[in-house]
Design a protein around this motif. Sequence first.
Motif, PDB file in Angstrom:
ATOM      1  N   ILE A   3      41.559  43.451  35.027  1.00 59.43           N
ATOM      2  CA  ILE A   3      41.585  44.198  36.288  1.00 59.43           C
ATOM      3  C   ILE A   3      42.503  43.533  37.299  1.00 59.43           C
ATOM      4  O   ILE A   3      43.160  44.203  38.101  1.00 59.43           O
ATOM      5  N   ASN A   4      42.590  42.206  37.258  1.00 57.97           N
ATOM      6  CA  ASN A   4      43.519  41.517  38.161  1.00 57.97           C
ATOM      7  C   ASN A   4      44.965  41.887  37.864  1.00 57.97           C
ATOM      8  O   ASN A   4      45.819  41.842  38.763  1.00 57.97           O
ATOM      9  N   ARG A  29      45.833  44.957  36.385  1.00 58.28           N
ATOM     10  CA  ARG A  29      45.979  46.390  36.670  1.00 58.28           C
ATOM     11  C   ARG A  29      44.751  46.861  37.435  1.00 58.28           C
ATOM     12  O   ARG A  29      43.716  47.153  36.837  1.00 58.28           O
ATOM     13  N   LYS A  30      44.914  46.900  38.711  1.00 59.62           N
ATOM     14  CA  LYS A  30      43.792  47.285  39.567  1.00 59.62           C
ATOM     15  C   LYS A  30      43.577  48.796  39.607  1.00 59.62           C
ATOM     16  O   LYS A  30      42.632  49.258  40.243  1.00 59.62           O
ATOM     17  N   ASP A  31      44.454  49.552  38.973  1.00 62.89           N
ATOM     18  CA  ASP A  31      44.329  51.010  38.988  1.00 62.89           C
ATOM     19  C   ASP A  31      43.897  51.566  37.636  1.00 62.89           C
ATOM     20  O   ASP A  31      44.126  52.737  37.330  1.00 62.89           O
ATOM     21  N   ARG A  77      33.995  53.043  41.314  1.00 60.21           N
ATOM     22  CA  ARG A  77      35.420  52.753  41.458  1.00 60.21           C
ATOM     23  C   ARG A  77      36.229  53.409  40.340  1.00 60.21           C
ATOM     24  O   ARG A  77      37.316  53.947  40.579  1.00 60.21           O
ATOM     25  N   CYS A 124      39.124  50.212  32.699  1.00 57.90           N
ATOM     26  CA  CYS A 124      38.671  48.830  32.869  1.00 57.90           C
ATOM     27  C   CYS A 124      37.421  48.767  33.742  1.00 57.90           C
ATOM     28  O   CYS A 124      36.461  48.057  33.420  1.00 57.90           O
ATOM     29  N   TYR A 125      37.417  49.522  34.837  1.00 58.40           N
ATOM     30  CA  TYR A 125      36.235  49.533  35.704  1.00 58.40           C
ATOM     31  C   TYR A 125      35.050  50.180  34.992  1.00 58.40           C
ATOM     32  O   TYR A 125      33.896  49.776  35.194  1.00 58.40           O
ATOM     33  N   TYR A 127      48.135  42.439  29.332  1.00 53.19           N
ATOM     34  CA  TYR A 127      47.028  43.342  29.669  1.00 53.19           C
ATOM     35  C   TYR A 127      46.425  43.986  28.424  1.00 53.19           C
ATOM     36  O   TYR A 127      45.204  44.106  28.302  1.00 53.19           O
TER      37      TYR A 127
END
Length: 540
Positions: A343-344, A346-348, A375, A352-353, A316
Amino acid sequence: MASADEIVCNGHVITLPTLEVVKAVPIMAAGTNIDWLLHLYYARRDFIRCRLIIERELHRSLNPEYMYFVKGLIDREEGNNIEALRNLQKALDLNSKNIETYKEIGKTLFIMGRFNQALDIFREAEELAPRQDHEICHFIGELLHRSAAAANQLTIARQEEAEAKMYFEKAVQAGKKLESFQRLAEILRKEKDYARAIEVLENCLLLSPENIEVLTEIGVLYLKINDSQKAFARLSEVIALDRKCPKGLLAYGAILQSRNDVDGALEKYQEIALTEPDIPELWNNIGLCFFKKKQQKVIAAISSLRKSIWLSPLNYNALYNLSLVYITAQQYASAFHTLAAAINLRKDSAECYMLLGICLRKLEDTENAFKAFQRSSEIQQQQSADAGRNPLVHLNFALFCYETGRIALATEQFTRFVSSSQDLLLPTEYKFQATKLKSLLKIPTSNILTSTPTGAASDAIDATDSQHIGTGNNSSGGDGMSNNSVDDIYGIYGVKRQAAGNKQELRNTKARALATAALAAAPTTSSAEMPLEVNAVVNA
């Protein structure tokens, strides 16, 4: 003539004992117990003589338990685990209350990979043991730790992990076993209880003061709690003991990098590359060093980070840092794909968003950019203060909302930016951008933008500087209140901008801003350099 119960030996008549006498009282002549001799040869690892003694005395001995026991240990040493298990089981049949035999059977099953059976054996030994045995506790903790890692249900995994931690604590209290201290520290580190993990490893050093692995782990944990001075001291000891320790050199180089000694860090990384070039974290840090140089070597940075990802596709930190370099190089499509991969994993991750929204804005996909910023703001609000907060997430969202005409939402995000920055010492770049946006939104004066916190807030600047920061539009200058003023302040790094000036001055400002942002893009411990997670991955 001697009778049937008598024999003549060397001219003397010897009466043979009856079977009843042997069963009732197995009286042995002095010197016939050779267990001491067998133990002596085994301790010397003279297995050939051990086998000769066992073959000669096994069927003549009245109590062959120890012979079967030693024979099982020798078979296990020679790799014949099945035969070792049979001999140890024979020893257990002769004495079912011998704790040592239980432990050796459990160890043999552990070596064979039969963990469930080994756990059952060690639990039986725990019930029979008259007192707490550190070896039994250690192996039960080890087996529970393995079982928790392989568990399918989260609840069961947590229960087994908690029980494993309890047994490792018992093992540490009952005896001085180095592996028990290390395993307990590993669990505490996983729970992010870094202070207690350091305490456990410091006690471990009392057993082995020059243990390079323990010293390196202590240095890494000090980096986790932002105590770079103590980390530097411990890692210096590692370098003094072993100048070729990859893990120690990697952590040592990370500290030099955090102190802006890029050349010194690259020198340490070069030493690692000569011996172990296939460490993903090494190339991640090298890429950041190239990115941090005064004359940014973006191509070299991209190449190093891509090699890190090639060595570890699920890294990551390398994916995140590569996306920042791509954004700096204005390769927004490449940054978009890299961020999607990050993001895949670490979706939290609010940052990144946020960067994804930046890329989409640059690619003129306003609708999806808004969703990405939204988001990132939601994730930021869900995170606690201890988990790390980045006020820049709200500031960038506010800038985007103002640019797209969402004035009410921009005001709301700006308010959240102010509230999330109350106890933080903001960098000048943040305050510069926020002040301009505040003027455009016609928001009353806020103390956070006009004054600098003092006292305890001075310690919080590292936490602010260590957050991930993005890049932005640096296209035009002009008056701050003109029609193009929003484009002028839309610096998603939060960099300081010139209110007026020619294009060359703005380009110079952009270059300095991107250099500052490169440092903030990847922080380590006390300065903006690498993500804190990079310090964790020095466990190569």
